[in-house]
Each structure stands twice: as C-alpha cells, then as structure tokens.
Scaffold this motif. Structure first.
Motif, PDB file in Angstrom:
ATOM      1  N   GLY A  11       8.426  -3.525   8.452  1.00  0.00           N
ATOM      2  CA  GLY A  11       7.638  -2.486   9.121  1.00  0.00           C
ATOM      3  C   GLY A  11       7.604  -2.564  10.635  1.00  0.00           C
ATOM      4  N   VAL A  12       7.549  -3.779  11.175  1.00  0.00           N
ATOM      5  CA  VAL A  12       7.443  -3.907  12.639  1.00  0.00           C
ATOM      6  C   VAL A  12       8.741  -3.476  13.339  1.00  0.00           C
ATOM      7  N   SER A  13       9.833  -3.372  12.563  1.00  0.00           N
ATOM      8  CA  SER A  13      11.084  -2.916  13.187  1.00  0.00           C
ATOM      9  C   SER A  13      11.005  -1.441  13.590  1.00  0.00           C
ATOM     10  N   ALA A  14       9.909  -0.767  13.231  1.00  0.00           N
ATOM     11  CA  ALA A  14       9.706   0.607  13.713  1.00  0.00           C
ATOM     12  C   ALA A  14       9.260   0.597  15.179  1.00  0.00           C
ATOM     13  N   ASN A  15       8.855  -0.557  15.670  1.00  0.00           N
ATOM     14  CA  ASN A  15       8.305  -0.648  17.022  1.00  0.00           C
ATOM     15  C   ASN A  15       9.376  -0.370  18.093  1.00  0.00           C
ATOM     16  N   ASN A  16       9.069   0.574  18.981  1.00  0.00           N
ATOM     17  CA  ASN A  16      10.055   0.992  19.990  1.00  0.00           C
ATOM     18  C   ASN A  16      10.437  -0.109  20.954  1.00  0.00           C
TER      19      ASN A  16
ATOM     20  N   ASP B  41       0.801  -1.227   0.000  1.00  0.00           N
ATOM     21  CA  ASP B  41       0.000   0.000   0.000  1.00  0.00           C
ATOM     22  C   ASP B  41       0.833   1.276   0.000  1.00  0.00           C
ATOM     23  N   GLU B  42       2.085   1.180  -0.442  1.00  0.00           N
ATOM     24  CA  GLU B  42       2.884   2.386  -0.653  1.00  0.00           C
ATOM     25  C   GLU B  42       3.259   2.466  -2.127  1.00  0.00           C
ATOM     26  N   THR B  43       3.063   3.653  -2.708  1.00  0.00           N
ATOM     27  CA  THR B  43       3.503   3.852  -4.089  1.00  0.00           C
ATOM     28  C   THR B  43       4.756   4.712  -4.008  1.00  0.00           C
TER      29      THR B  43
ATOM     30  N   SER C 245      12.051   1.962   7.569  1.00  0.00           N
ATOM     31  CA  SER C 245      11.620   0.682   8.155  1.00  0.00           C
ATOM     32  C   SER C 245      10.355   0.166   7.470  1.00  0.00           C
ATOM     33  N   THR C 246       9.428   1.040   7.168  1.00  0.00           N
ATOM     34  CA  THR C 246       8.261   0.577   6.400  1.00  0.00           C
ATOM     35  C   THR C 246       8.597   0.666   4.901  1.00  0.00           C
ATOM     36  N   ASP C 247       7.669   0.179   4.072  1.00  0.00           N
ATOM     37  CA  ASP C 247       7.975   0.053   2.643  1.00  0.00           C
ATOM     38  C   ASP C 247       8.394   1.388   2.010  1.00  0.00           C
ATOM     39  N   ASN C 248       9.377   1.306   1.132  1.00  0.00           N
ATOM     40  CA  ASN C 248       9.890   2.506   0.449  1.00  0.00           C
ATOM     41  C   ASN C 248      10.617   2.035  -0.807  1.00  0.00           C
TER      42      ASN C 248
ATOM     43  N   VAL D 297       3.753 -11.327  12.045  1.00  0.00           N
ATOM     44  CA  VAL D 297       3.652 -10.560  13.291  1.00  0.00           C
ATOM     45  C   VAL D 297       2.983  -9.190  13.061  1.00  0.00           C
ATOM     46  N   GLY D 298       3.290  -8.538  11.939  1.00  0.00           N
ATOM     47  CA  GLY D 298       2.646  -7.242  11.652  1.00  0.00           C
ATOM     48  C   GLY D 298       1.142  -7.409  11.459  1.00  0.00           C
ATOM     49  N   GLU D 299       0.784  -8.523  10.814  1.00  0.00           N
ATOM     50  CA  GLU D 299      -0.635  -8.840  10.604  1.00  0.00           C
ATOM     51  C   GLU D 299      -1.316  -9.018  11.963  1.00  0.00           C
TER      52      GLU D 299
ATOM     53  N   GLY E  73      15.321  -6.097  -0.055  1.00  0.00           N
ATOM     54  CA  GLY E  73      15.272  -4.642   0.132  1.00  0.00           C
ATOM     55  C   GLY E  73      15.214  -4.283   1.612  1.00  0.00           C
ATOM     56  N   HIS E  74      14.338  -4.956   2.366  1.00  0.00           N
ATOM     57  CA  HIS E  74      14.244  -4.661   3.802  1.00  0.00           C
ATOM     58  C   HIS E  74      15.571  -4.942   4.504  1.00  0.00           C
ATOM     59  N   ILE E  75      16.252  -6.022   4.111  1.00  0.00           N
ATOM     60  CA  ILE E  75      17.531  -6.362   4.762  1.00  0.00           C
ATOM     61  C   ILE E  75      18.558  -5.250   4.499  1.00  0.00           C
TER      62      ILE E  75
ATOM     63  N   TYR F 184      -6.565   1.161  11.408  1.00  0.00           N
ATOM     64  CA  TYR F 184      -5.528   0.517  10.588  1.00  0.00           C
ATOM     65  C   TYR F 184      -4.477   1.562  10.182  1.00  0.00           C
ATOM     66  N   PRO F 185      -3.181   1.278  10.103  1.00  0.00           N
ATOM     67  CA  PRO F 185      -2.547   0.036  10.517  1.00  0.00           C
ATOM     68  C   PRO F 185      -2.346   0.023  12.026  1.00  0.00           C
ATOM     69  N   GLY F 186      -2.558  -1.126  12.618  1.00  0.00           N
ATOM     70  CA  GLY F 186      -2.607  -1.218  14.072  1.00  0.00           C
ATOM     71  C   GLY F 186      -1.263  -1.126  14.763  1.00  0.00           C
ATOM     72  N   GLY F 187      -0.179  -1.492  14.047  1.00  0.00           N
ATOM     73  CA  GLY F 187       1.132  -1.561  14.698  1.00  0.00           C
ATOM     74  C   GLY F 187       1.504  -0.291  15.459  1.00  0.00           C
ATOM     75  N   PRO F 188       1.546   0.854  14.785  1.00  0.00           N
ATOM     76  CA  PRO F 188       1.970   2.075  15.480  1.00  0.00           C
ATOM     77  C   PRO F 188       1.051   2.415  16.667  1.00  0.00           C
ATOM     78  N   GLU F 189      -0.254   2.197  16.516  1.00  0.00           N
ATOM     79  CA  GLU F 189      -1.213   2.536  17.567  1.00  0.00           C
ATOM     80  C   GLU F 189      -1.036   1.619  18.780  1.00  0.00           C
TER      81      GLU F 189
HETATM   82  O1  KG4 Z   1       7.188  -3.702   5.779  1.00  0.00           O
HETATM   83  P1  KG4 Z   1       5.841  -3.063   5.801  1.00  0.00           P
HETATM   84  O2  KG4 Z   1       5.744  -1.571   5.641  1.00  0.00           O
HETATM   85  O3  KG4 Z   1       4.900  -3.688   4.720  1.00  0.00           O
HETATM   86  C1  KG4 Z   1       4.940  -5.023   4.370  1.00  0.00           C
HETATM   87  O4  KG4 Z   1       5.850  -5.428   3.589  1.00  0.00           O
HETATM   88  O5  KG4 Z   1       4.082  -5.747   4.937  1.00  0.00           O
HETATM   89  O6  KG4 Z   1       5.165  -3.506   7.193  1.00  0.00           O
HETATM   90  C2  KG4 Z   1       3.867  -3.089   7.544  1.00  0.00           C
HETATM   91  C3  KG4 Z   1       3.543  -3.645   8.917  1.00  0.00           C
HETATM   92  C4  KG4 Z   1       2.083  -3.414   9.336  1.00  0.00           C
HETATM   93  O7  KG4 Z   1       1.559  -4.634   9.802  1.00  0.00           O
HETATM   94  C5  KG4 Z   1       2.200  -2.394  10.460  1.00  0.00           C
HETATM   95  O8  KG4 Z   1       1.181  -2.505  11.443  1.00  0.00           O
HETATM   96  C6  KG4 Z   1       3.554  -2.726  11.041  1.00  0.00           C
HETATM   97  O9  KG4 Z   1       4.358  -2.999   9.917  1.00  0.00           O
HETATM   98  N1  KG4 Z   1       4.120  -1.612  11.804  1.00  0.00           N
HETATM   99  C7  KG4 Z   1       4.333  -1.666  13.129  1.00  0.00           C
HETATM  100  C8  KG4 Z   1       4.814  -0.391  13.498  1.00  0.00           C
HETATM  101  N2  KG4 Z   1       4.874   0.405  12.378  1.00  0.00           N
HETATM  102  C9  KG4 Z   1       4.440  -0.377  11.348  1.00  0.00           C
HETATM  103  N3  KG4 Z   1       4.161  -2.659  14.027  1.00  0.00           N
HETATM  104  C10 KG4 Z   1       4.466  -2.413  15.307  1.00  0.00           C
HETATM  105  N4  KG4 Z   1       4.904  -1.208  15.760  1.00  0.00           N
HETATM  106  C11 KG4 Z   1       5.105  -0.181  14.891  1.00  0.00           C
HETATM  107  N5  KG4 Z   1       5.563   1.007  15.335  1.00  0.00           N
END
Ligand code: KG4
Ligand code: ZN
Length: 389
Positions: free
Chosen positions: A322-327, A11-13, A354-357, A210-212, A156-158, A225-230
């Motif tokens: 994306g989940v690697s943004a989690n503190n 969902d990122e362009t 950390s999230t898609d780019n 885990v992000g799901e 790419g993420h690595i 949505y997205p729930g991770g940051p919240e």
């Molecule tokens: O890598 P990404 O941007 O997209 C995929 O390739 O899937 O990861 C998105 C995922 C989502 O499930 C989102 O909730 C999670 O990363 N995410 C987080 C945080 N920021 C994004 N999960 C936990 N804590 C966060 N701060």
C-alpha cells in the motif's frame, strides 16, 4: 484456465475473475471481472481496523462481490445452481454467520460459470478476516468441483508490481537477482529473489510497519484513517510551498546506521508524539510535520534498500504494498535511485493495484499452482477442506 480469486486479509473484500493463457511467468492474465469493496469508511469511525469488524463486513460483502465480479465478466446468468449437498456447504461456512444463507439464496437465483481454480489469500493477515475468505473459497470449490490454491498475500504484492507494466496483461520479464521492498500496513520487508518464485527475507521491521507508522502519525495529528494518503497529500503541499521544518528537534532516521537491513518505525512515531506534545496544530504545522515525517520514513527505506542493492548486486527492484502508492516514495525510488544506479530496473504497481486487491491473488495463486505443478507436487485444498498432493 479461468481463475476466481478472493482477498479478505484486512479491510478490502475483493473477488476477481481472470482468464489465464500459458504458464507462469510468461502467462497472460486477462481480468474479466474485478469487484472490490473497501471497508475504510467503516473502520474510520474506530480509527483503525478491528479484526472482528473486518470479519463481519467480509461476511456481508462476499456474495455481493461475487455477483458484481460475475456481472462484470458477463458470466452471470439467472437460473439456479445445483448444490450437491447443502449440508456440506453449511458445514464449510458454519463459522461465518449468515454467509451460508446469503450464498444459498444467491445460488437459488443464479448459475455459476465454469471456474478451473480458486485462489485465496491464506496469509499473512488478520486471522478472522482470512478465515472468511478461505471458508468462502472452500464453499465455492465444493459447488464448482475445483481446487483451491492457498495464496501468499506478500507474493501477491510482488507480482502485482510486475503486472501489465512492460507486457500487456503479463508479468515483466525481469533480470535476476531481484529485490522486493514490501511496504504495507502490516509489513516492511526486503525480499531477495534469486529467481522466479524464490523468496528470501533479508530485512524487516523490528516493530511497527511503515504503513502503520503513517497511520499512527496521522492519528496523532488528528487526521482520518487511513493516514498514508492524507500524510502524502499534506507533505506535497509543504514541499510545494516550501514550508520551514516543524519547530523542535529534527526527526530521527531510525536504524539508518545499523549494520543490518532491518527497519524500525516505533521510535519515529514516538518522536512525532513528543514534538506535538499537547499543541493544537495549525494547518501549516500539520503539513510541515507530515513532510518531515515522510522525509524520515522514506529516507530509512531508501538507505536500507540501496545497501541491499549494492551488497547483493541487484539488477531489478520491485516495490509493492500500500505505501508504494506514496508519490514521494515513487519519486525517490525512481528519479532519485536512477541517478546513482542508472542500470537498475525499478517496478512499481499501477496505482489501483498498489493497495490490497484480488487481481494480485490470481497472479500469485497461479504462480504457486504452476510452479508447484511443474515440480510435481501441487498442494492445494480440495473441496472437502483437506490439503492434498
Ligand atoms: O497493502 P495495503 O493495502 O494493506 C496491507 O496489506 O496492509 O497497505 C495499506 C497501508 C496503510 O497503512 C495505508 O496508510 C498505506 O498503505 N498507504 C499509504 C498511501 N496509500 C496507502 N501510505 C503512504 N502514502 C500513500 N499514498
Ligand atoms: Zn497488502
């Protein structure tokens, strides 16, 4: 070498323009243009990403992102670009309704600069979304007369986690063997790296990523949505204010005792659902539950990662996705891990990577391009869409 990179797997362009000097893994990558549009607000309405909606939005957004990236790179000039054959261009984009019209209109007002290589995510991801990016890459390659490197999103993420950390605009010179923990909306994986460019999957989720799980649990709690940051934000409040555990049975740590390196998150999500039942949660309860869930989710990641580190005598841990943004994850895998493994080097991506780019797609595409070229066989898609050697 100047690379134009495209990311549309979810969902990122995103489109970047990156100047590369040198060979992977010691090259420097200067990002001169970086345009990213997040579709999050659109998907919020549906509570998740629908592939058809994602595809429609990528189609609408790619040309504006191209323009923005070129503008930022100071490479956008008015004029008009010669298109050898508009029919071929329309043919390449025939499945992406409206994209050919947008591109032809754009090309009638602007010239394209010299680009040496296009890199585009070709998986893993949502298939209809991926195709928009791939078709767009082929169309641009047709005009620019350059090759396209199909690029792996997870690589790419690595590489994003190693970028610009120890070496300005370069990749950190890591020690091997290395381990990558990839945690995103679609993946939870442990990848063993004996050397640069070698990836062996040694563990993965058996069900949800885990992000799901973060996203689904947030939804169960009525969070957007997205729930991770919240969830991360609320869990931090619960820790700061020392809220007691959410009432009821403690949440499980799925698979933590299993002999392998796999993960499972579906059971944890169900346990949260059972705890909530039909209760209306107070703010404190939401915060406490967010923390309890985060504790369980990260503890499972941590246990399996440490097990892999010990078993494979890992010297470098790379965490990406994306989940690697989690503190809390960041803290657990830095301060926490270094207490028991002081010699390990840990790499986490800059938050904006950390999230898609698409910067990460330039890095991984270039890695693929240089390693394959030195090995004597470069597979890339040519402008007419055929894979060539
Ligand atoms: O890598 P990404 O941007 O997209 C995929 O390739 O899937 O990861 C998105 C995922 C989502 O499930 C989102 O909730 C999670 O990363 N995410 C987080 C945080 N920021 C994004 N999960 C936990 N804590 C966060 N701060
Ligand atoms: Zn991703």
């Amino acid at each position: 070498m100047r690379i134009l990179s495209i990311e549309t797997s979810c969902d990122e362009t995103a489109i970047s323009i990156v100047e590369v000097e040198g060979e992977f893994p010691t090259a420097t990558y200067t990002v001169i243009g970086n345009a990213l549009f997040s579709q999050v607000d659109i998907h919020k309405e549906y509570g998740g990403v629908f592939p058809a909606v994602a595809k429609r939005e990528h189609v609408k957004t790619l040309v504006p992102m191209l323009k923005k990236a070129l503008e930022e790179a100071e490479l956008l000039e008015t004029g008009s670009t010669d298109i050898d054959s508009e029919d071929t261009l329309r043919d390449i984009l025939s499945r992406e309704d409206g994209l050919a019209d947008d591109l032809v209109t754009f090309l009638s007002s602007y010239t394209l600069p010299e680009i040496h290589l296009i890199t585009v995510t070709n998986g893993p991801g949502l298939e209809p979304a991926l195709w928009v990016g791939i078709s767009f890459a082929k169309a641009l390659a047709h005009i620019l007369k350059c090759g396209v490197v199909p690029t792996n999103h997870m690589e790419g993420h690595i590489l994003a986690s190693l970028y610009d950390v120890e070496v300005d605009n370069g990749l950190a010179p890591i020690s091997f063997p290395a381990l990558a923990l990839l945690v995103s909306g679609g993946h939870t994986e442990l990848i063993f790296m004996r050397n640069w460019g070698t990836y062996e999957k040694i563990g993965e989720t058996r069900d949800d990523a885990v992000g799901e799980a973060f996203d689904k649990v947030a939804r169960l709690m009525g969070l957007p949505y997205p729930g991770g940051p919240e969830i991360g934000r609320r869990a931090a409040i619960a820790r700061d204010t020392k809220l007691p555990p959410f009432p009821g049975k403690p949440l499980p740590r799925p698979m933590i005792q299993s002999g392998d390196l796999d993960f499972s998150y579906a059971g944890l999500k169900t346990a949260v659902r059972n705890l909530i039942g039909d209760k209306e949660l107070t703010e404190d309860e939401k915060n406490a539950l967010a923390r309890d869930f985060e504790d369980a989710a990260i503890e499972s990641l941590y246990a399996k990662t440490v097990k892999a580190i010990d078993h494979f005598m890992i010297r470098t841990l790379i965490i990406g996705g994306g989940v690697s943004a989690n503190n809390f994850l960041r803290q657990t895998f830095t301060e926490g891990l270094l207490a028991s493994h002081p010699d390990i080097e840990v790499y986490l991506p800059h938050r904006h990577l950390s999230t898609d780019n698409s910067v990460m797609i330039a890095l991984a595409g270039h890695a693929q391009f240089t390693t394959a070229r030195t090995a004597g066989a470069i597979a890339y898609i040519t402008a007419d869409g055929n894979r060539s050697l």
